[in-house]
Design an enzyme around this catalytic site. Structure first.
Site, short mmCIF file in Angstrom:
data_model
loop_
_atom_site.label_atom_id
_atom_site.label_comp_id
_atom_site.label_asym_id
_atom_site.label_seq_id
_atom_site.Cartn_x
_atom_site.Cartn_y
_atom_site.Cartn_z
N ASP A 170 14.77 -36.36 36.40
CA ASP A 170 16.20 -36.12 36.56
C ASP A 170 16.55 -34.89 35.72
O ASP A 170 16.51 -34.95 34.48
CB ASP A 170 16.95 -37.37 36.07
CG ASP A 170 18.46 -37.18 36.09
OD1 ASP A 170 18.94 -36.04 36.28
OD2 ASP A 170 19.16 -38.19 35.87
N THR A 214 18.85 -38.61 46.32
CA THR A 214 19.03 -38.41 47.76
C THR A 214 17.77 -37.84 48.42
O THR A 214 17.69 -37.78 49.63
CB THR A 214 20.24 -37.48 48.08
OG1 THR A 214 20.07 -36.25 47.38
CG2 THR A 214 21.55 -38.13 47.65
N GLY A 215 16.80 -37.40 47.63
CA GLY A 215 15.52 -36.94 48.18
C GLY A 215 14.64 -38.13 48.56
O GLY A 215 14.97 -39.28 48.26
N ASN A 253 20.16 -26.94 32.13
CA ASN A 253 18.75 -27.19 31.77
C ASN A 253 17.80 -26.28 32.55
O ASN A 253 16.83 -25.76 32.01
CB ASN A 253 18.37 -28.66 32.04
CG ASN A 253 19.00 -29.60 31.01
OD1 ASN A 253 19.24 -29.20 29.88
ND2 ASN A 253 19.27 -30.82 31.42
N PHE A 289 15.97 -32.42 51.82
CA PHE A 289 15.92 -31.77 53.14
C PHE A 289 15.54 -30.29 52.99
O PHE A 289 14.48 -29.85 53.45
CB PHE A 289 17.28 -31.97 53.82
CG PHE A 289 17.58 -31.07 54.98
CD1 PHE A 289 16.65 -30.85 55.99
CD2 PHE A 289 18.83 -30.45 55.07
CE1 PHE A 289 16.95 -30.02 57.07
CE2 PHE A 289 19.13 -29.62 56.15
CZ PHE A 289 18.19 -29.40 57.14
N SER A 317 20.82 -31.50 44.20
CA SER A 317 22.21 -31.99 44.22
C SER A 317 22.43 -32.86 45.45
O SER A 317 21.89 -32.54 46.52
CB SER A 317 23.22 -30.82 44.31
OG SER A 317 24.55 -31.34 44.37
N TYR A 336 31.94 -31.84 43.99
CA TYR A 336 30.86 -30.97 44.50
C TYR A 336 31.26 -29.51 44.35
O TYR A 336 30.53 -28.70 43.79
CB TYR A 336 30.62 -31.33 45.96
CG TYR A 336 29.48 -30.59 46.62
CD1 TYR A 336 28.16 -30.83 46.24
CD2 TYR A 336 29.73 -29.68 47.65
CE1 TYR A 336 27.11 -30.16 46.88
CE2 TYR A 336 28.68 -29.03 48.28
CZ TYR A 336 27.38 -29.26 47.89
OH TYR A 336 26.36 -28.61 48.53
N THR A 377 23.88 -26.51 57.47
CA THR A 377 22.50 -26.33 57.91
C THR A 377 21.97 -27.66 58.42
O THR A 377 22.33 -28.71 57.87
CB THR A 377 21.64 -25.81 56.73
OG1 THR A 377 22.26 -24.64 56.20
CG2 THR A 377 20.22 -25.50 57.15
#
Ligand code: UDP
Length: 310
Positions: free
Chosen positions: A56, A35-36, A99, A11, A75, A145, A175
């Site tokens: 990933d 989740t994208g 990373n 998003f 995330s 989280y 948001t």
């Protein structure tokens, strides 16, 4: 600049890719689609300054060529997602951040990390300033989280202090806008989808818990300004127009003309923060930033988007 956006098909990531391209930058978007969604960036694929890499980031990141900047947005971000994906959430906010920082150091790139208002937990200070240290339950369901984001902030500062890396930390408050996932479980997509289907809106708990909702274009502006600044301490970016979830439900029913009302359900997740509102003084002083879009304005595009994907 050539800029990597992790979570680039998400998003917020996809809106940031668009903004960077419109400013003339070259963009590498990276996502593993947990989740994208490829649909979020499909319209960018013909742009010669846009490249997508499916990867990933909890595994070593190879990237050829020079890199000037990184926006680290990968995330899961919805409470429902991180309840389903607790280990992935912790890994992306620890191994993933490590990373990405290693890559930024190797390329001598500036890096901005997407932190969150969740690092304040269920806050005992209201509104939340950046100097408030938070009230997080490490072992609660939201801890995966919150603590990963807190760890990432610490790691950002460690790289800043140890390597003099150019780091930026944005703490993002709730948001909303087009390209949120319809079924991501957060209150805006839930309520709007329910209203468009003519269903009752599901208010969890008493509905007296508060949030404030920031339209995505305001967030993108704040992130872009912070990225360009030389400020390495955290900056809250959010809308301070606080309301109860019950009030928000009434607004959604009103603007959609939904007559089905509201039903109450049990609290969704133990430890639902009872209040949340950003103190934006720092963003105003350091970045000259303030949110511009009123809730009822932002809901127009958001409702049109959800109508198109229902
Ligand atoms: N919420 C609700 N009904 C829903 C979804 C969420 O009442 O269908 C409430 C939730 O309990 C929380 C607030 O809305 O108090 C915001 O939830 P969201 O998942 O959007 O994000 P959070 O701010 O909790 O991370």
């Amino acid at each position: 600049m050539r800029i990597l956006v992790t979570g680039g098909a998400g998003f917020l990531g996809s809106h940031l890719c668009e903004r960077l391209l419109s400013e003339g930058h070259t963009v590498v978007a990276m996502d593993n689609f947990v989740t994208g969604n490829p649909r979020n960036i499909a319209h960018l694929s013909d742009n010669p300054r846009f490249q997508f890499i499916q990867h990933d980031i909890t595994h070593f990141i190879h990237l050829d060529g020079a890199l000037d900047g990184v926006l680290h947005f990968a995330s899961p971000a919805s409470p429902i997602d991180y309840l389903k994906l607790p280990i992935e959430t912790m890994k992306v906010g620890s191994l993933g951040t490590h990373n990405v920082l290693g890559l930024a150091l190797a390329k001598n790139a500036r890096i901005l990390f997407a932190s969150t208002s969740e690092i304040y937990g269920d806050p005992l200070e209201h509104p939340q300033t950046e100097t408030y240290l938070g009230n997080v339950d490490t072992i609660g369901p939201r801890g995966v989280y919150d603590e990963a984001k807190r760890f990432s902030e610490s790691l950002m500062m460690a790289y800043h202090r140890a390597h003099n890396l150019e780091t930026r930390i944005v703490r993002i408050f709730n948001t909303y806008g087009p390209r949120m996932r319809l079924a991501d479980g957060r209150v805006v997509p839930n309520f709007v989808a329910q209203a468009l289907r003519g269903e009752s809106l599901t208010v969890y708990g008493t509905g007296s818990q508060t949030r404030s909702f920031q339209y995505v274009s305001d967030l993108v502006e704040g992130v872009y300004r912070l990225f360009q600044s030389d400020f390495h301490e955290p900056v809250n970016i959010g809308n301070p127009d606080e309301m109860t979830i019950l009030e928000f439900a009434q607004i959604v029913n009103e603007v959609t003309g939904n007559k089905a009302g509201i039903i109450y359900k049990d609290e969704r997740i133990k430890g639902d923060p009872q209040t949340r509102r950003p103190d934006n003084s720092r963003a105003k002083t350091v970045l000259g930033w303030e949110p511009k879009v009123k809730l009822r304005e932002g809901l127009v595009d958001t409702i049109a988007y959800f109508r198109s994907v229902l």
